[in-house]
Design a protein around this motif. Structure first.
Motif, PDB file in Angstrom:
ATOM      1  N   PRO A   1      11.550   1.176  -2.645  1.00 49.35           N
ATOM      2  CA  PRO A   1      11.386   2.041  -1.463  1.00 49.35           C
ATOM      3  C   PRO A   1      11.274   1.250  -0.165  1.00 49.35           C
ATOM      4  N   LEU A   2      10.524   0.148  -0.178  1.00 52.59           N
ATOM      5  CA  LEU A   2      10.345  -0.622   1.051  1.00 52.59           C
ATOM      6  C   LEU A   2      11.667  -1.224   1.509  1.00 52.59           C
ATOM      7  N   PHE A   3      12.468  -1.734   0.570  1.00 55.53           N
ATOM      8  CA  PHE A   3      13.759  -2.313   0.931  1.00 55.53           C
ATOM      9  C   PHE A   3      14.731  -1.249   1.437  1.00 55.53           C
ATOM     10  N   HIS A   4      14.437   0.017   1.123  1.00 58.40           N
ATOM     11  CA  HIS A   4      15.230   1.125   1.644  1.00 58.40           C
ATOM     12  C   HIS A   4      14.509   1.814   2.808  1.00 58.40           C
ATOM     13  N   TYR A   5      13.603   1.081   3.441  1.00 54.93           N
ATOM     14  CA  TYR A   5      12.965   1.503   4.697  1.00 54.93           C
ATOM     15  C   TYR A   5      11.936   2.627   4.533  1.00 54.93           C
ATOM     16  N   MET A   6      11.328   2.751   3.395  1.00 59.33           N
ATOM     17  CA  MET A   6      10.263   3.737   3.231  1.00 59.33           C
ATOM     18  C   MET A   6       8.913   3.025   3.244  1.00 59.33           C
ATOM     19  N   LEU A   7       8.122   3.298   4.262  1.00 56.69           N
ATOM     20  CA  LEU A   7       6.798   2.699   4.358  1.00 56.69           C
ATOM     21  C   LEU A   7       5.792   3.527   3.559  1.00 56.69           C
ATOM     22  N   PRO A   8       4.882   2.884   2.835  1.00 59.78           N
ATOM     23  CA  PRO A   8       3.880   3.617   2.042  1.00 59.78           C
ATOM     24  C   PRO A   8       2.738   4.114   2.934  1.00 59.78           C
ATOM     25  N   LEU A   9       3.071   5.021   3.858  1.00 66.10           N
ATOM     26  CA  LEU A   9       2.065   5.511   4.801  1.00 66.10           C
ATOM     27  C   LEU A   9       1.015   6.374   4.126  1.00 66.10           C
ATOM     28  N   SER A  10       1.358   6.921   2.968  1.00 63.12           N
ATOM     29  CA  SER A  10       0.393   7.673   2.173  1.00 63.12           C
ATOM     30  C   SER A  10       0.682   7.389   0.707  1.00 63.12           C
ATOM     31  N   PRO A  11      -0.278   7.669  -0.164  1.00 58.77           N
ATOM     32  CA  PRO A  11      -0.039   7.392  -1.598  1.00 58.77           C
ATOM     33  C   PRO A  11       1.191   8.095  -2.153  1.00 58.77           C
ATOM     34  N   ASP A  12       1.598   9.202  -1.529  1.00 59.16           N
ATOM     35  CA  ASP A  12       2.765   9.937  -2.028  1.00 59.16           C
ATOM     36  C   ASP A  12       4.087   9.295  -1.626  1.00 59.16           C
ATOM     37  N   LEU A  13       4.060   8.420  -0.631  1.00 62.36           N
ATOM     38  CA  LEU A  13       5.299   7.817  -0.127  1.00 62.36           C
ATOM     39  C   LEU A  13       5.444   6.401  -0.664  1.00 62.36           C
ATOM     40  N   GLY A  14       6.097   6.276  -1.796  1.00 61.33           N
ATOM     41  CA  GLY A  14       6.399   4.953  -2.324  1.00 61.33           C
ATOM     42  C   GLY A  14       5.281   4.304  -3.093  1.00 61.33           C
ATOM     43  N   GLY A  15       4.040   4.670  -2.808  1.00 63.69           N
ATOM     44  CA  GLY A  15       2.921   4.046  -3.501  1.00 63.69           C
ATOM     45  C   GLY A  15       2.387   2.845  -2.759  1.00 63.69           C
ATOM     46  N   ARG A  16       1.088   2.755  -2.604  1.00 63.79           N
ATOM     47  CA  ARG A  16       0.459   1.629  -1.933  1.00 63.79           C
ATOM     48  C   ARG A  16       0.599   0.361  -2.775  1.00 63.79           C
ATOM     49  N   PHE A  17       0.499  -0.788  -2.100  1.00 64.65           N
ATOM     50  CA  PHE A  17       0.625  -2.070  -2.811  1.00 64.65           C
ATOM     51  C   PHE A  17      -0.447  -2.174  -3.881  1.00 64.65           C
ATOM     52  N   ASN A  18      -0.035  -2.515  -5.080  1.00 61.25           N
ATOM     53  CA  ASN A  18      -0.925  -2.617  -6.231  1.00 61.25           C
ATOM     54  C   ASN A  18      -0.831  -4.036  -6.776  1.00 61.25           C
ATOM     55  N   ARG A  19      -1.927  -4.776  -6.678  1.00 61.77           N
ATOM     56  CA  ARG A  19      -1.884  -6.191  -7.070  1.00 61.77           C
ATOM     57  C   ARG A  19      -1.644  -6.372  -8.563  1.00 61.77           C
ATOM     58  N   SER A  20      -2.102  -5.458  -9.383  1.00 58.27           N
ATOM     59  CA  SER A  20      -1.861  -5.603 -10.828  1.00 58.27           C
ATOM     60  C   SER A  20      -0.371  -5.450 -11.141  1.00 58.27           C
ATOM     61  N   LEU A  21       0.329  -4.583 -10.392  1.00 57.17           N
ATOM     62  CA  LEU A  21       1.770  -4.452 -10.584  1.00 57.17           C
ATOM     63  C   LEU A  21       2.488  -5.711 -10.111  1.00 57.17           C
ATOM     64  N   TRP A  22       1.993  -6.304  -9.029  1.00 59.80           N
ATOM     65  CA  TRP A  22       2.563  -7.561  -8.537  1.00 59.80           C
ATOM     66  C   TRP A  22       2.379  -8.670  -9.572  1.00 59.80           C
ATOM     67  N   GLN A  23       1.227  -8.702 -10.202  1.00 63.16           N
ATOM     68  CA  GLN A  23       0.984  -9.706 -11.236  1.00 63.16           C
ATOM     69  C   GLN A  23       1.930  -9.513 -12.417  1.00 63.16           C
ATOM     70  N   ALA A  24       2.194  -8.262 -12.763  1.00 64.22           N
ATOM     71  CA  ALA A  24       3.144  -7.994 -13.845  1.00 64.22           C
ATOM     72  C   ALA A  24       4.540  -8.468 -13.447  1.00 64.22           C
TER      73      ALA A  24
END
Length: 855
Positions: A160-183
């Motif tokens: 989503p971010l690479f397609h210009y969607m900012l996670p302005l709310s949890p419903d839009l793309g999802g906020r940055f999640n460090r556990s997902l980054w670790q995966a």
């Protein structure tokens, strides 16, 4: 220090041996153990290069790495025994890429995941079958890890971010999640482990594909410093304003920069990446002989801009199938024979393909142009979405609701203006729709490349059999029309298409009407133009061009020396000339002690003083250190700076025996009580009346820039300006000043965030010549020369010192140390890492001199 980004992921402090193991033994297949995640970091001392004698003597080999293998897997039941049946996935770009390269030219090995789950007990057997039969190395991931990596970090955050969607709310793309980054990092590491099992690091080329594996270059570069590594991004790269919201923005940039060649579909995507590197890492880039290069720790990372193409052979083969002809005949009866004109859309069912906007434009077309009622039909083929989530369901519901509304409003018995096809179509069926469609609409709001328009153009070119089905004579010129979004990667290469802003419903509706009304002769000309491009820039052209540039980018790997520095994903390599080495403290102190006549030239900014310091004045410790060196009767010490002599006199007034060279050496003084002399001819500074107003104009229009007025020079500094705008203004100012000062005895030089106008022929090399000349005149040719600097202006000193070694101004067999700050290309033979090392080294020499004075 390890970044927070790797907390609970790395075990850097453990001191344990790296998980890669030794290449002479079997590498543990860690992916066969559910839930096991290997360490991200490895001991830099373990970095190896393969023995050239053991390298493959066969044809060139490339390892293609992607999230998915170009393999279809199917489980079969046979008398209770479970077996797998594998076949090539003909639709995979990776397989088409191999065909484009040609089997005789290069051997291809694939590394990636299978679409199907394989039980751990079967993984070794499947690996062996795929390697022996298809030259594929499968990467097996535990189910929960794959979900967090692919459906989590890749599809919910990066995509989503690479397609210009900012996670302005949890419903839009999802906020940055460090556990997902670790995966995500862990999966990239597992991919690296798999590559280790098959790579010949000195010979093989590695080509990594897409945003799923953006940190993989770091793991490979860490293990094999000289690996020949290319990366191609198949998605858009967002502007810096969007990208910099990503918490791990620098980690991804530095990982990509561990590649030798980075490819993008369009100049816009490359420009955004370069802008991010400039703004977030302070890197500069330039174009040399048509190639864009980023200087990164002594390496030039090349940037490739070339859109991918289609597989001409495969598409033409499908066009020749009997079932394709039959489907075309069916569509002609359904549409053409009933007086209907087909508009075609082929898109994935996701939020970025703009299907709903296209339907709104179709509705607007029917409202504004009632003459098309009952005649024009939009066939929208909706492929299943690649991701999952609530947004996909919302797009489906919205699309179906719009189709229903339009058909109820404008339809009539036997006629629906919109036909939505949601069930998966075979490729030949899709091609048949291309053949019959009068116009193809690709109106995505953001897309990486999108090959639908290319496929449409080749399909409309058709063949003799299809001409008969279409009732066309052999002499009839083919025609096609495209309405494409400005925001898709193929748009720049389709100059004959009608380009639209998909958000502007009225403009898209007008474009659809224009495509329908356009004269056949115009459609034919546009089709011919597109066909020439698409048929010559196919997937083979793209693959060969990328690999040629990769080979060029890696051509100097063998002759250079490599060092790995940094921890975790901050790891990078420095590649330098083999004669360039780090200055040893023991070596220089030993030489210092046994010599009796010494010349020492020290740059100031960036050498004795950090470049980033706001207060540039020397500390009391620096003054004490310089005085210790100057009190030694064997030493002649000079500070060589671009600063004005007024500033340097004020700063170094406590240093009685210190020589000072100001304004790049134009002014020179041997000691505090000596007269100033000039190293260049007398200068007339009347040119300042011309240059200063020009500089003021650029200062007023460039926020953060300043002018420094010296006695013989003017400096325009844009260190605090916006990097891109400051650099752009500096280039314009350079041209402006060179134009207005063409007849003046000055030169305009660009430096690090500066632009300086100074007298011709003045440089720091003159100081080195003058100092050696003075010492020679006194009969004291130095047997020890130390020259230290950090930027381009100091290279002149290094050059003079090096060239003087064979002359009479330096004693035979003298100890000469030309040293630059940082490991980077330089005329100096030595380097130290930073100004802290420089100060420590100079303090060490000062201590030796203090002891000599005492005793």
């Amino acid at each position: 220090m390890v970044s927070r980004s790797y907390s609970n992921l790395l075990e850097l402090a453990s001191g344990e041996a790296p998980s890669f193991g030794n290449m002479n033994r079997q590498i543990p297949r860690i992916m066969t153990v559910a839930g096991l995640i290997s360490n991200v970091d490895d001991d830099p001392l373990e970095s190896v290069c393969s023995d050239p004698s053991s390298s493959s003597a066969q044809r060139d080999r490339i390892i293609i790495v992607a999230n998915q293998l170009p393999i279809r897997a199917q489980r079969k039941q046979d008398g209770g025994n479970r077996n797998w049946f594998f076949s090539w996935d003909e639709d995979s770009l990776l397989l088409q890429l191999k065909d484009g390269l040609g089997d005789d030219d290069i051997e291809v090995i694939y590394v990636g995941c299978l679409k199907e789950d394989v039980h751990p007990n079967e993984q070794d057997e499947v690996s062996q079958i795929l390697l022996e039969t298809f030259k594929c190395v499968p990467t097996f991931l535990p189910g929960d890890l794959f979900t967090r990596y692919y459906h989590g970090f890749c599809k919910q955050q990066l995509w989503p971010l690479f397609h210009y969607m900012l996670p302005l709310s949890p419903d839009l793309g999802g906020r940055f999640n460090r556990s997902l980054w670790q995966a995500y990092v862990s999966v990239n590491k597992i991919f690296a482990d798999r590559i280790m099992e098959v790579i010949n690091p000195e010979d093989d080329f590695v080509w990594i594909h897409d945003y799923h594996l953006m940190v993989l270059p770091t793991f490979l570069r860490r293990r094999f410093n000289r690996v020949k590594l290319g990366f191609f991004l198949h998605s858009p790269f967002p502007s810096s304003e969007i990208y910099k919201t990503l918490p791990i923005r620098e980690e991804l940039l530095r990982a990509l920069l561990n590649s030798d060649l980075i490819g993008f579909h369009t100049f816009d995507y490359a420009r955004h990446f370069l802008s991010c590197c400039s703004r977030m890492l302070g890197l500069t880039y330039e174009s040399k002989r048509g190639y864009i290069g980023l200087e990164y720790y002594g390496r030039t990372v090349s940037i490739k801009i070339l859109p991918v193409g289609i597989h001409m052979g495969q598409l033409q083969s499908v066009l020749g199938l009997t079932k394709t002809e039959e489907k075309v005949s069916e569509l002609i009866r359904q549409f053409t024979d009933r007086g209907r004109v087909m508009l075609l859309g082929v898109d994935d069912m996701d939020i970025f393909k703009g299907i709903s906007l296209k339907l709104l434009a179709m509705e607007q077309l029917l409202i504004q142009h009632p003459e098309w009622h009952g005649k024009v039909v939009l066939v929208q083929i909706a492929n299943p979405a690649r991701g999952k989530g609530k947004d996909v369901k919302e797009v489906q519901d919205e699309t179906n609701a719009m189709v229903k509304r339009i058909n109820e409003t404008f339809g009539k018995p036997g006629y629906d203006p919109v036909i939505l096809i949601e069930e998966p179509l075979s490729f030949y069926e899709r091609v048949a729709y291309y053949v019959v469609a009068e116009c193809c609409l690709v109106t995505a709001v953001r897309d990486g490349m999108n090959l639908i328009p290319y496929e449409y153009i080749i399909s409309r070119q058709g063949n003799e059999k299809l001409d008969k089905v279409l009732s066309l004579c052999s002499s009839t010129k083919k025609k096609s029309m495209l309405v494409v979004s400005e925001f898709i990667g193929c748009s720049p290469s389709l100059s004959g298409a009608i380009r639209v802003n998909p958000w502007n419903i009225d403009a898209v509706a007008d474009a659809m009407d224009s495509a329908l009304e356009m004269a056949d002769s115009e459609k034919q000309l546009r089709h011919e133009k597109h066909y020439r491009y698409v048929s010559t820039h196919d997937v083979g052209y793209w693959a060969r061009s990328f690999l040629q540039d990769l080979e060029r980018s890696c051509s100097d790997h063998v002759r250079r020396r490599w060092w790995g520095i940094g921890f975790g994903l901050s790891f990078r390599v420095v590649a330098l000339d083999p004669n360039f080495r780090k200055l040893s403290m023991e070596h220089i102190v030993s030489a210092y002690k046994r010599t009796t006549t010494r010349a020492i030239l020290l740059d100031y900014d960036g050498t004795l003083m950090p470049q980033a310091s706001i207060d540039k004045s020397p500390t009391s410790d620096s003054i004490k250190m310089l005085n210790s060196l100057c009190r030694d009767k064997n030493n002649m010490v000079f500070i060589v700076s671009a600063k004005s002599r007024i500033t340097l006199v004020e700063w170094f007034s406590p240093c009685e025996n210190l020589g000072i060279a100001a304004e790049h050496g134009y002014f020179l003084r041997l000691r505090r009580d000596a007269e100033w002399e000039t190293c260049g001819p007398p200068t007339d500074c009347s040119w300042k009346q011309i240059a200063e107003p020009v500089m003021k104009l650029y200062t007023e229009t460039t926020d953060g820039s300043t002018i420094e007025d010296k006695e013989t020079a003017l400096v325009w500094c844009y260190e605090d300006a916006d990097p891109d705008f400051g650099s752009c203004q500096a280039k314009e100012l350079l041209n402006h000043l060179e134009s207005v000062l063409a007849n003046e005895p000055v030169t305009v030089k660009s430096g690090h965030n500066t632009l300086e106008v100074k007298p011709q022929g003045v440089n720091k090399g003159l100081v080195a010549k003058r100092l050696l000349s003075i010492m020679q005149e006194k009969g004291m040719s130095p047997d020890f020369v130390l020259c230290i600097g950090d930027d381009r202006s100091d290279e002149d000193m290094f050059e003079v010192i090096t060239s003087s070694m064979a002359g009479p101004s330096i004693a035979p067999r003298a100890e000469v140390f030309a040293c630059t700050v940082g490991r980077k290309p330089s005329k100096a033979k030595y380097y130290l890492d930073d100004n802290t090392d420089i100060v420590r080294m100079v303090q060490g020499l000062a201590c030796v001199s203090e002891q000599a004075v005492l005793f």
